[in-house]
Design a protein around this motif. Structure first.
Motif, PDB file in Angstrom:
ATOM      1  N   ALA A  17       0.835  -1.207   0.000  1.00 10.60           N
ATOM      2  CA  ALA A  17       0.000   0.000   0.000  1.00 10.60           C
ATOM      3  C   ALA A  17       0.864   1.249   0.000  1.00 10.60           C
ATOM      4  O   ALA A  17       0.599   2.210  -0.746  1.00 10.60           O
ATOM      5  N   ASP A  21       0.913   4.029  -3.079  1.00 11.82           N
ATOM      6  CA  ASP A  21       0.632   5.436  -2.783  1.00 11.82           C
ATOM      7  C   ASP A  21       1.743   6.335  -3.305  1.00 11.82           C
ATOM      8  O   ASP A  21       1.483   7.335  -3.995  1.00 11.82           O
ATOM      9  N   SER A  67      -2.963  10.241   1.867  1.00 14.00           N
ATOM     10  CA  SER A  67      -3.513   8.905   2.109  1.00 14.00           C
ATOM     11  C   SER A  67      -2.523   8.045   2.885  1.00 14.00           C
ATOM     12  O   SER A  67      -2.898   7.328   3.820  1.00 14.00           O
ATOM     13  N   GLU A 145      -8.480   3.275   1.932  1.00 15.27           N
ATOM     14  CA  GLU A 145      -7.033   3.462   1.975  1.00 15.27           C
ATOM     15  C   GLU A 145      -6.494   3.468   3.403  1.00 15.27           C
ATOM     16  O   GLU A 145      -5.311   3.189   3.617  1.00 15.27           O
ATOM     17  N   ALA A 304      -4.877   5.713  -5.934  1.00 14.52           N
ATOM     18  CA  ALA A 304      -5.716   4.792  -5.171  1.00 14.52           C
ATOM     19  C   ALA A 304      -5.659   3.394  -5.781  1.00 14.52           C
ATOM     20  O   ALA A 304      -5.591   2.387  -5.056  1.00 14.52           O
ATOM     21  N   MET A 307      -2.383   1.891  -4.766  1.00 20.12           N
ATOM     22  CA  MET A 307      -2.311   1.664  -3.322  1.00 20.12           C
ATOM     23  C   MET A 307      -3.118   0.423  -2.919  1.00 20.12           C
ATOM     24  O   MET A 307      -2.630  -0.448  -2.180  1.00 20.12           O
ATOM     25  N   LEU A 308      -4.341   0.328  -3.431  1.00 22.02           N
ATOM     26  CA  LEU A 308      -5.206  -0.793  -3.062  1.00 22.02           C
ATOM     27  C   LEU A 308      -4.778  -2.087  -3.753  1.00 22.02           C
ATOM     28  O   LEU A 308      -4.866  -3.171  -3.172  1.00 22.02           O
TER      29      LEU A 308
END
Length: 348
Positions: A17, A21, A67, A145, A304, A307-308
């Motif tokens: 993650a 990001d 985030s 997040e 996003a 990150m996910l």
């Protein structure tokens, strides 16, 4: 089941993650891919500086967006309390984040403040609303997040995972569909941390947890089952999505894979983001680099998406199989690794 141990998968999820990001910091929110290509070339393969006249201007390659910084707060709160403590987490937002905001998008740590955080800031600081009354209808992945840390912490306890993820999500996002999809994503991440593959069978395993009253979704699609009761999510559809998408991923139906952003949509909403993440995480279940780079190169809300996706793939490959250059390229990488290691140590 994966042969990688639980702690290594948990660390992989958190570091994945963080990496996703930071990869998004430079080329964030290019909806015109030709403009992205002009500024960053045909293929982004590492951390990059943001452009001086765009999002996150003035920041440097390898730094965290807001985030990532909120994810830090979530993990630090979990480490302080041994688990989820909503009062402590809200206090951190009040004292560590909100004093740095003014309600506008481009002011705040990390160079950009999402809509749901801005709305909460206004109601909390300008109208003196208590936590529990500041959530809005924003449909983005902002909550997902940060709650991914709760998904990791409670990976082996799906009932606690669902309860805590839902409660934390509802602090800033009150739409129950967004809540349900965020809980579903977290449940998928929890299963991957346990060692289950993201495949055509994962949804049936999730539905068994529904039948066992471990996840708060209706069980109407399970033969012989009864509805889970009042207050549960309207349908189990968010849990059925991952396996359908995994089947498409395993058949390589989207070519090249970065075009997942075009198929499912480039914008910020969860119904664009989660399907794309499931696709990339299933297609590149053993290839962290390809997963996050295809997430980034698809443009749009690629931060996003990366990150996910990074969390999902990091959980599958484990910390030892994330390319070292991605970890070394993060600012304060040792501190981030330390957070991830301490969080992983809490899981049992």
């Amino acid at each position: 089941m994966s042969t990688i141990n639980l702690q290594d998968r948990a660390m992989g999820a958190i570091m994945g993650a963080y990496i996703g990001d930071a990869l998004g910091l430079g080329p964030h929110w290019f909806y015109d891919l030709n403009e992205q290509y002009r500024l960053y070339g045909d293929w982004i393969n590492d951390y990059t500086d943001p452009q001086p006249d765009r999002y996150h201007a003035g920041m440097k390659a390898g730094q965290q967006s807001q985030s990532g910084l909120i994810l830090n707060m979530q993990i630090d709160s979990i480490l302080t309390n041994g688990g989820y403590n909503e009062e402590d987490f809200c206090r951190r937002l009040d004292t560590e984040l909100f004093p740095q905001l003014d309600g506008t998008a481009n002011v705040g740590p990390g160079g950009f403040t999402s809509q749901s955080i801005r709305e909460a800031w206004v109601l909390r600081t300008q109208h003196n609303k208590p936590w529990g009354e500041v959530a809005g209808f924003t449909d983005n992945t902002e909550a997902a997040e940060r709650v991914l840390a709760l998904a990791v912490r409670y990976a082996t306890k799906p009932q606690e995972l669902a309860r805590n993820v839902s409660s934390n999500t509802l602090l800033t996002q009150c739409d129950e569909t967004i809540n349900a999809m965020t809980v579903a994503y977290s449940a998928v991440l929890g299963m991957l941390v346990q060692g289950h593959p993201l495949d055509e069978n994962l949804s049936s395993k999730l539905m068994q947890l529904v039948a066992d009253h471990q996840l708060p979704f209706h069980a109407m699609s399970i033969p012989g089952s009864k509805p889970s009761g009042a207050g549960t999510f309207a349908s189990p559809d968010a849990l059925l999505t991952p396996s359908s998408i995994a089947r498409a991923a395993h058949e390589n139906l989207i070519q090249p894979a970065w075009k997942v952003s075009i198929v499912y949509g480039m914008p910020c909403a969860v119904y664009h983001q989660f399907p794309a993440c499931y696709y990339l995480a299933a297609r590149y279940s053993d290839d962290f680099e390809n997963a996050v780079l295809h997430a980034i190169n698809g443009g749009g809300q690629n931060m996003a998406r990366a990150m996910l996706t990074g969390a999902l793939v990091g959980a599958q490959v484990g910390i030892q199989n994330i390319p070292k250059r991605f970890i070394d390229g993060l600012e304060d990488s040792n501190k981030l690794l330390n957070r991830a290691e301490k969080l992983a140590a809490l899981i049992h």
